[in-house]
Design an enzyme around this catalytic site. Structure first.
Site, PDB file in Angstrom:
ATOM      1  CD  GLU A 249     -32.824  23.836  20.207  1.00 54.63           C
ATOM      2  OE1 GLU A 249     -32.071  22.855  20.082  1.00 54.63           O
ATOM      3  OE2 GLU A 249     -33.967  23.887  19.742  1.00 54.63           O
ATOM      4  CE  LYS A 251     -23.489  24.206  14.675  1.00 50.51           C
ATOM      5  NZ  LYS A 251     -22.750  22.980  14.633  1.00 50.51           N
ATOM      6  NE  ARG A 256     -29.378  16.576  12.510  1.00 47.78           N
ATOM      7  CZ  ARG A 256     -29.764  17.685  11.892  1.00 47.78           C
ATOM      8  NH1 ARG A 256     -28.882  18.485  11.362  1.00 47.78           N
ATOM      9  NH2 ARG A 256     -31.033  17.993  11.813  1.00 47.78           N
ATOM     10  NE  ARG A 271     -24.773  16.003   8.004  1.00 47.66           N
ATOM     11  CZ  ARG A 271     -24.539  17.259   7.821  1.00 47.66           C
ATOM     12  NH1 ARG A 271     -24.197  18.008   8.846  1.00 47.66           N
ATOM     13  NH2 ARG A 271     -24.661  17.794   6.637  1.00 47.66           N
ATOM     14  CD  GLU A 301     -24.496  17.095  17.336  1.00 47.68           C
ATOM     15  OE1 GLU A 301     -25.490  17.040  16.591  1.00 47.68           O
ATOM     16  OE2 GLU A 301     -23.356  17.348  16.931  1.00 47.68           O
ATOM     17  CG  PHE A 341     -31.512  19.132  18.111  1.00 46.62           C
ATOM     18  CD1 PHE A 341     -32.047  19.121  16.842  1.00 46.62           C
ATOM     19  CD2 PHE A 341     -30.270  18.557  18.323  1.00 46.62           C
ATOM     20  CE1 PHE A 341     -31.367  18.552  15.787  1.00 46.62           C
ATOM     21  CE2 PHE A 341     -29.569  17.974  17.265  1.00 46.62           C
ATOM     22  CZ  PHE A 341     -30.122  17.968  15.999  1.00 46.62           C
ATOM     23  NE  ARG A 418     -25.866  24.077   4.403  1.00 43.17           N
ATOM     24  CZ  ARG A 418     -25.277  23.570   5.485  1.00 43.17           C
ATOM     25  NH1 ARG A 418     -25.348  24.210   6.636  1.00 43.17           N
ATOM     26  NH2 ARG A 418     -24.609  22.450   5.417  1.00 43.17           N
TER      27      ARG A 418
HETATM   28  P1  ATP Z   1     -21.199  22.111  11.443  1.00 49.47           P
HETATM   29  O1  ATP Z   1     -19.960  21.669  10.730  1.00 49.47           O
HETATM   30  O2  ATP Z   1     -21.201  23.538  11.902  1.00 49.47           O
HETATM   31  O3  ATP Z   1     -21.668  21.143  12.493  1.00 49.47           O
HETATM   32  P2  ATP Z   1     -23.030  21.086   9.561  1.00 49.47           P
HETATM   33  O4  ATP Z   1     -22.866  21.343   8.108  1.00 49.47           O
HETATM   34  O5  ATP Z   1     -22.690  19.718  10.085  1.00 49.47           O
HETATM   35  O6  ATP Z   1     -22.275  22.188  10.353  1.00 49.47           O
HETATM   36  P3  ATP Z   1     -25.244  22.724  10.138  1.00 49.47           P
HETATM   37  O7  ATP Z   1     -26.644  22.627   9.714  1.00 49.47           O
HETATM   38  O8  ATP Z   1     -24.462  23.802   9.549  1.00 49.47           O
HETATM   39  O9  ATP Z   1     -24.533  21.334   9.937  1.00 49.47           O
HETATM   40  O10 ATP Z   1     -25.208  22.868  11.707  1.00 49.47           O
HETATM   41  C1  ATP Z   1     -26.124  22.116  12.416  1.00 49.47           C
HETATM   42  C2  ATP Z   1     -25.446  20.925  13.018  1.00 49.47           C
HETATM   43  O11 ATP Z   1     -25.188  21.226  14.379  1.00 49.47           O
HETATM   44  C3  ATP Z   1     -26.387  19.761  13.019  1.00 49.47           C
HETATM   45  O12 ATP Z   1     -26.161  18.920  11.921  1.00 49.47           O
HETATM   46  C4  ATP Z   1     -26.144  19.080  14.344  1.00 49.47           C
HETATM   47  O13 ATP Z   1     -25.239  18.013  14.157  1.00 49.47           O
HETATM   48  C5  ATP Z   1     -25.454  20.109  15.199  1.00 49.47           C
HETATM   49  N1  ATP Z   1     -26.229  20.578  16.358  1.00 49.47           N
HETATM   50  C6  ATP Z   1     -25.736  20.697  17.604  1.00 49.47           C
HETATM   51  N2  ATP Z   1     -26.641  21.199  18.442  1.00 49.47           N
HETATM   52  C7  ATP Z   1     -27.777  21.411  17.730  1.00 49.47           C
HETATM   53  C8  ATP Z   1     -29.060  21.927  18.057  1.00 49.47           C
HETATM   54  N3  ATP Z   1     -29.363  22.337  19.271  1.00 49.47           N
HETATM   55  N4  ATP Z   1     -29.963  21.999  17.050  1.00 49.47           N
HETATM   56  C9  ATP Z   1     -29.667  21.594  15.812  1.00 49.47           C
HETATM   57  N5  ATP Z   1     -28.465  21.111  15.449  1.00 49.47           N
HETATM   58  C10 ATP Z   1     -27.513  21.008  16.387  1.00 49.47           C
END
Ligand code: ATP
Length: 581
Positions: A249, A251, A256, A271, A301, A341, A418
């Site tokens: 998908e 990103k 979020r 979150r 998102e 998502f 995670r």
């Molecule tokens: P990052 O700083 O890279 O966003 P993170 O620590 O906030 O990382 P991760 O689990 O590492 O969180 O990355 C997933 C994050 O990406 C999710 O918390 C969400 O906010 C975002 N995101 C964007 N698109 C998607 C998607 N298609 N599916 C899931 N998460 C997504």
């Protein structure tokens, strides 16, 4: 139950740094409590009256608390205030002065946990005219009947300074050891992850045992801890890990949101479990009207878009929606779309344990047409080449990369964890930095030269969830513009503390310490062994931890993350190993 028994347990916990000892002290206490008192004690041990996602309104100003201390102890306002400047914590001041109390308490009546809860709830719900005076008197009334240790914790709770050192993981350990078997611990943690309510979990376990815990389901109104992604350095490795086939998908780089939707109400949670409904009223309304069924919990998102061509705009645009005032204008000026998502609950059914493809099908058919609601762009890929071309499409569309998602039978929604069911791959991985780091500010150094009179550099740390401590990773002094330098006191000073917080593990001694709260996004050249920093100390080399070289602030304050959500020490270790590959 006497409040003094609880306060003395808090005191014992605060005096130990051993997680095992904390667990044993807590579980001895938990066993003696009835289910409802247990629920209240669990909240109080975290300085709260409700679960984390309730808006906490208890916060009394230090000034008001000092007034209550002066009133009950008989010491002058002036004396109490001076002591507070020296000690920096009204709880310590209350304890000291209660020991030397000038006025003898006449007609003292012991504090019970029930009375404390009632008193604190009355403080929380006082509003309107004279509410400050009423709050002060309600607190004074409890302080009047407190011993010094009870007074310390009452004042810490009302000022939001309750940090005895026992985090959620320790409380879960203690609950398992009091009411279940060690092997039941993961199921108790799951119940917490799907409800975000430790008090509820404690009461459920104490009253209904493990059967009741296994029955805990995702529920509308109780935010669920979000599932998070692992990272790998190349698309090849991702495909290998996914056994040659997975969903990919886009990103999206936005905010979020977890939406709890019924026909009457929609609540959007960040979150960090904050209520974001007022920030995205347009999205909330669209979700409510477009939902075909009766209720659902979905995740997506929120991203700013250009309404003329539908193109996604950079992350900074959507942050205008996080402002506190002038939301009406922001809604008009910064149009947003939600890219959905995942779905966690559908018409009353908990779907978190269904595999990804089933959830995706349910999600896709759950909403009618609405321009604000878009399904995340998804493709099933079966080779690194297909993955590469999807990744390039994602970048051209303005996304920061892709999320690879397992489509195996085991691809459940794993709340609060995670893992490799989701793997992220970002454009940064194409360049020399492997990823950005989200680190918690634990200290500041006064500036010199042009930065004289301001904070010049910050001490940054990552969270060690095993030890429940913050370990330092770098001293950050680059990437600050004038506006950020000016805004630092407002951002940080409310977290100032006179001593190193007990959960901060640092060899460096900054000029000012902060309770870990604010998270900043940092880039850097590379991780290297460092004799000064404490992250992963002793893991790769005796007497050395891991430090980030040439750290630079990206300009992004991660206000969607709490300090415990900062890049963890285990992720730092993984990143270091990836770098060495
Ligand atoms: P990052 O700083 O890279 O966003 P993170 O620590 O906030 O990382 P991760 O689990 O590492 O969180 O990355 C997933 C994050 O990406 C999710 O918390 C969400 O906010 C975002 N995101 C964007 N698109 C998607 C998607 N298609 N599916 C899931 N998460 C997504």
């Amino acid at each position: 139950m006497l409040y003094s028994d609880i306060a003395s347990v808090f005191d014992r916990i605060e005096r130990t740094s051993s997680r095992l000892e904390m667990t044993s002290i807590l579980s001895d206490l938990f066993r003696t409590l009835d289910p409802l008192s247990l629920r209240n004690v669990v909240y109080l041990s975290q300085g709260k009256l409700h679960p984390d996602f309730f808006p906490q309104k208890l916060g009394m100003s230090d000034k008001l608390v000092l007034k209550a201390i002066s009133l009950t102890s008989g010491f002058s306002d002036d004396h109490v205030e001076k002591l507070s400047v020296k000690e920096g914590d009204p709880g310590t001041v209350a304890e000291m002065l209660m020991k030397e109390k000038k006025q003898m308490a006449l007609f003292s009546e012991s504090l019970t946990v029930e009375r404390v809860m009632k008193g604190l709830i009355a403080i929380e719900s006082s509003d309107g005219k004279d509410s400050q005076e009423r709050k002060m008197k309600l607190l004074a009334n409890m302080l009047h009947d407190s011993d010094p240790v009870e007074a310390r914790y009452l004042c810490r709770i009302v000022t939001g300074r309750m940090r005895v050192g026992a985090g959620s993981m320790t409380i879960l350990d203690a609950l398992a050891s009091s009411f279940a078997d060690k092997s039941d611990r993961p199921e108790i943690e799951r119940a917490f992850n799907v409800t975000c309510d430790m008090g509820l979990v404690a009461e459920t376990l104490a009253s209904g045992g493990m059967d009741a815990i296994r029955n805990v389901k995702v529920t509308i109104g109780n935010p669920i801890k979000v599932m998070l992604a692992e990272r790998l350095p190349s698309l090849n490795e991702i495909m290998e890990r996914m056994e040659g086939r997975c969903a990919m998908e886009y990103k999206y780089d936005g905010i979020r949101v977890q939406a709890h939707i019924t026909k009457n109400e929609v609540k959007l949670y960040s979150r960090r479990l904050e209520d974001l409904t007022k920030n995205f009223p347009d999205i909330a309304s669209s979700l409510k009207h477009a939902l075909k069924g009766k209720e659902a919990i979905v995740e997506g998102e929120c991203v700013s878009v250009n309404v003329n061509d539908g193109k996604m705009l950079p992350f900074q645009e959507v942050t205008h929606r996080r402002r506190k005032h002038g939301m009406e204008n922001a809604v008009k000026e910064y149009p947003v779309r939600i890219f959905l998502f995942d779905i966690l609950q559908n018409d009353g059914e908990d779907v978190t344990l269904r595999p990804y493809t089933e959830r995706r099908d349910i999600l896709s058919s759950s909403f009618g047409d609405d321009e604000n609601i878009i399904m995340s762009n998804m493709r099933i890929v079966t080779s690194a080449e297909e993955a590469e071309s999807f990744f390039n499409e994602a970048l051209s569309a303005g996304c920061e990369g892709i999320m690879a998602k397992s489509i195996s039978d085991a691809s459940v929604y794993r709340a609060g964890s995670r893992g490799f069911l989701w793997i992220k791959y970002k454009k940064d991985y194409h360049t020399e930095t492997i990823d950005t780091y989200d680190l918690a500010v634990v200290g500041a150094f006064y500036g010199m030269g042009k930065r004289k009179g301001r904070y010049g550099a910050l001490l940054m740390a990552s969270y060690d969830s095993e030890m429940q401590t913050y370990a330092t990773v770098c001293k950050l002094g680059t990437g600050f513009d004038d506006a950020f330098l000016d805004s630092m006191p407002e951002l940080l000073d409310k977290h100032k503390t006179n001593e190193r917080p007990a959960d901060v593990d640092s060899k460096m001694i900054p000029d000012v310490w902060f309770v870990p709260s604010v998270v900043l996004e940092i880039t850097g050249a590379e991780l290297s062994l460092s004799p000064i920093h404490t992250a992963a100390a002793g893991v790769f080399k005796e007497d050395a931890g891991l430090g980030l070289r040439f750290p630079r602030f990206t300009g992004r304050i991660r206000d969607d993350k709490g300090a415990e959500d900062s890049t963890s020490v285990s992720e730092i270790m993984e990143l270091y190993e990836m770098q060495r590959m």
